[in-house]
Design a protein around this motif. Structure first.
Motif, PDB file in Angstrom:
ATOM      1  N   ALA A  69       0.833  -1.209   0.000  1.00  0.00           N
ATOM      2  CA  ALA A  69       0.000   0.000   0.000  1.00  0.00           C
ATOM      3  C   ALA A  69       0.862   1.252   0.000  1.00  0.00           C
ATOM      4  O   ALA A  69       0.515   2.259  -0.634  1.00  0.00           O
ATOM      5  CB  ALA A  69      -0.928   0.000   1.219  1.00  0.00           C
ATOM      6  N   THR A  70       1.982   1.217   0.705  1.00  0.00           N
ATOM      7  CA  THR A  70       2.910   2.346   0.695  1.00  0.00           C
ATOM      8  C   THR A  70       3.357   2.655  -0.723  1.00  0.00           C
ATOM      9  O   THR A  70       3.427   3.816  -1.132  1.00  0.00           O
ATOM     10  CB  THR A  70       4.128   2.029   1.584  1.00  0.00           C
ATOM     11  N   VAL A  71       3.655   1.604  -1.485  1.00  0.00           N
ATOM     12  CA  VAL A  71       4.135   1.782  -2.863  1.00  0.00           C
ATOM     13  C   VAL A  71       2.999   2.218  -3.789  1.00  0.00           C
ATOM     14  O   VAL A  71       3.130   3.182  -4.550  1.00  0.00           O
ATOM     15  CB  VAL A  71       4.786   0.491  -3.379  1.00  0.00           C
ATOM     16  N   PRO A 171      10.981   2.652 -12.951  1.00  0.00           N
ATOM     17  CA  PRO A 171      11.887   1.583 -12.512  1.00  0.00           C
ATOM     18  C   PRO A 171      12.610   1.891 -11.209  1.00  0.00           C
ATOM     19  O   PRO A 171      12.861   0.992 -10.410  1.00  0.00           O
ATOM     20  CB  PRO A 171      12.881   1.469 -13.682  1.00  0.00           C
ATOM     21  N   GLY A 172      12.943   3.164 -10.985  1.00  0.00           N
ATOM     22  CA  GLY A 172      13.612   3.524  -9.736  1.00  0.00           C
ATOM     23  C   GLY A 172      12.739   3.239  -8.534  1.00  0.00           C
ATOM     24  O   GLY A 172      13.211   2.764  -7.495  1.00  0.00           O
ATOM     25  N   LEU A 173      11.446   3.510  -8.675  1.00  0.00           N
ATOM     26  CA  LEU A 173      10.505   3.227  -7.590  1.00  0.00           C
ATOM     27  C   LEU A 173      10.333   1.727  -7.420  1.00  0.00           C
ATOM     28  O   LEU A 173      10.230   1.221  -6.299  1.00  0.00           O
ATOM     29  CB  LEU A 173       9.160   3.894  -7.895  1.00  0.00           C
ATOM     30  N   GLY A 174      10.322   0.991  -8.543  1.00  0.00           N
ATOM     31  CA  GLY A 174      10.216  -0.463  -8.457  1.00  0.00           C
ATOM     32  C   GLY A 174      11.411  -1.068  -7.744  1.00  0.00           C
ATOM     33  O   GLY A 174      11.270  -2.016  -6.967  1.00  0.00           O
ATOM     34  N   ALA A 260       7.643   8.151  -0.940  1.00  0.00           N
ATOM     35  CA  ALA A 260       7.033   9.439  -1.268  1.00  0.00           C
ATOM     36  C   ALA A 260       8.027  10.353  -1.981  1.00  0.00           C
ATOM     37  O   ALA A 260       7.677  11.045  -2.950  1.00  0.00           O
ATOM     38  CB  ALA A 260       6.507  10.112  -0.004  1.00  0.00           C
ATOM     39  N   LYS A 261       9.279  10.355  -1.520  1.00  0.00           N
ATOM     40  CA  LYS A 261      10.285  11.227  -2.127  1.00  0.00           C
ATOM     41  C   LYS A 261      10.755  10.704  -3.476  1.00  0.00           C
ATOM     42  O   LYS A 261      10.935  11.472  -4.423  1.00  0.00           O
ATOM     43  CB  LYS A 261      11.465  11.390  -1.166  1.00  0.00           C
ATOM     44  N   VAL A 262      10.966   9.399  -3.579  1.00  0.00           N
ATOM     45  CA  VAL A 262      11.438   8.828  -4.838  1.00  0.00           C
ATOM     46  C   VAL A 262      10.377   8.975  -5.927  1.00  0.00           C
ATOM     47  O   VAL A 262      10.703   9.222  -7.094  1.00  0.00           O
ATOM     48  CB  VAL A 262      11.822   7.341  -4.646  1.00  0.00           C
ATOM     49  N   SER A 263       9.119   8.836  -5.562  1.00  0.00           N
ATOM     50  CA  SER A 263       8.056   8.940  -6.565  1.00  0.00           C
ATOM     51  C   SER A 263       8.020  10.326  -7.204  1.00  0.00           C
ATOM     52  O   SER A 263       7.549  10.485  -8.332  1.00  0.00           O
ATOM     53  CB  SER A 263       6.700   8.615  -5.935  1.00  0.00           C
ATOM     54  N   ASP A 264       8.520  11.339  -6.489  1.00  0.00           N
ATOM     55  CA  ASP A 264       8.574  12.685  -7.050  1.00  0.00           C
ATOM     56  C   ASP A 264       9.738  12.866  -8.016  1.00  0.00           C
ATOM     57  O   ASP A 264       9.748  13.814  -8.806  1.00  0.00           O
ATOM     58  CB  ASP A 264       8.720  13.723  -5.928  1.00  0.00           C
ATOM     59  N   ARG A 265      10.710  11.954  -7.947  1.00  0.00           N
ATOM     60  CA  ARG A 265      11.954  12.146  -8.695  1.00  0.00           C
ATOM     61  C   ARG A 265      12.254  11.046  -9.711  1.00  0.00           C
ATOM     62  O   ARG A 265      13.091  11.228 -10.588  1.00  0.00           O
ATOM     63  CB  ARG A 265      13.124  12.261  -7.714  1.00  0.00           C
ATOM     64  N   ALA A 266      11.615   9.895  -9.586  1.00  0.00           N
ATOM     65  CA  ALA A 266      11.921   8.768 -10.470  1.00  0.00           C
ATOM     66  C   ALA A 266      11.438   9.042 -11.887  1.00  0.00           C
ATOM     67  O   ALA A 266      10.339   9.553 -12.094  1.00  0.00           O
ATOM     68  CB  ALA A 266      11.281   7.492  -9.924  1.00  0.00           C
TER      69      ALA A 266
END
Length: 286
Positions: A69-71, A171-174, A260-266
């Motif tokens: 759920a976080t992802v 992919p970075g988020l994955g 949350a932070k990676v999703s803004d940058r990936a």
């Protein structure tokens, strides 16, 4: 007791749509969506909601779902939300569907029926889970790459959504999600020695959290013998409960922050099932 403990009493049991059965309505499927990243994210979110409504076989399953759920919500559900679900005995009895598991947490006379428990889960999904999914989609809606058929292009980009494995085609988020999932899974199993924790597990968790993990965590395993034994020397029910609780309180929050932070940058990328036109995209100047 949380505000959700009274939700079951508010459900209209005469509602013909509150029958406690899975939905038979299927969402529309588009062969070539113009923003496939949003389609990928939306599918993941619908699966997340469906699994929540279906309930869980054990507290461990709920913990693993909490990370999913976080992802899928890109960190838009606060970590306290997951902790409350995992640490409330009354909520556990409502989230678990295996009878013997449900009966572990509350007295029999306080146990909701399976139908009422599903209605409670539906209420929580409506008020918390669906809005978090909506906030996540808003985060990436305009950064999602648009792929449009062009009559003048012999080989336009075609994205097969079924082949996309990364959350929101990032992919970075994955990669972050996979690394975090490994940390949680290993923590649930326990370890053979303190060396495994200090040399491999904690450093991997630091990487998986992008450095958000508590800096004193490795030292705590060295200095606090009871903590160390829960992960290295014991495999009883109490130790399993402790490890689940420890992962929920010490790991889910920094993991949530990282997602949350990676999703803004990936960046977005296509995986498999594609033909591509690598020419530059031109937009109208006005």
């Amino acid at each position: 007791m949380t505000e959700w403990d009274d939700l079951a009493d508010d459900v209209d049991t005469d509602d013909p749509y509150a029958e406690g059965t899975a939905s038979i309505l299927e969402a529309p499927r588009f062969e070539s969506p113009t923003r496939p990243a949003l389609e990928t994210l939306s599918r993941d979110q619908r699966e997340l909601i469906s699994s929540w409504l279906s309930g869980f076989g054990s507290r461990e399953d709920l913990l693993l779902w909490s990370h999913e759920a976080t992802v899928a919500t890109l960190g838009q559900l606060p970590p306290e939300w997951h902790i409350d679900r995992l640490m409330s005995l009354s909520e556990l009895s409502t989230l678990l569907v295996v009878e013997e598991e449900r009966e572990r947490w509350v007295e029999e006379d306080a146990l909701l029926s399976q139908k009422r428990a599903r209605e409670w889960r539906l209420a929580v999904a409506s008020r918390d889970l669906v809005p978090a999914c909506q906030r996540a989609l808003r985060k990436v809606r305009w950064s999602a790459v648009e792929y449009a058929d062009d009559d003048d292009t012999d080989d336009p980009t075609v994205v097969d959504v079924d082949d996309q494995e990364a959350p929101a085609m990032r992919p970075g988020l994955g990669e972050v999600a996979d690394r975090q999932r490994w940390v949680v899974t290993q923590g649930l199993r326990g370890f053979g020695s303190l060396e495994e924790i200090v040399e491999t597990w904690i450093p991997t968790a630091i990487h998986a959290s992008y450095g958000e993990l508590d800096e004193d965590l490795a030292g705590a395993f060295w200095s606090e013998r009871p903590l160390r034994e829960m992960f290295t020397a014991r495999d009883d029910t109490a130790a399993e409960f402790f490890r689940e609780s420890f992962l929920a309180t010490e790991f889910l929050p920094p993991f949530n922050t990282a997602v949350a932070k990676v999703s803004d940058r990936a960046g977005e990328a296509i995986s498999g099932g594609e033909t591509t036109d690598h020419s530059a995209v031109e937009y109208p100047s006005s």
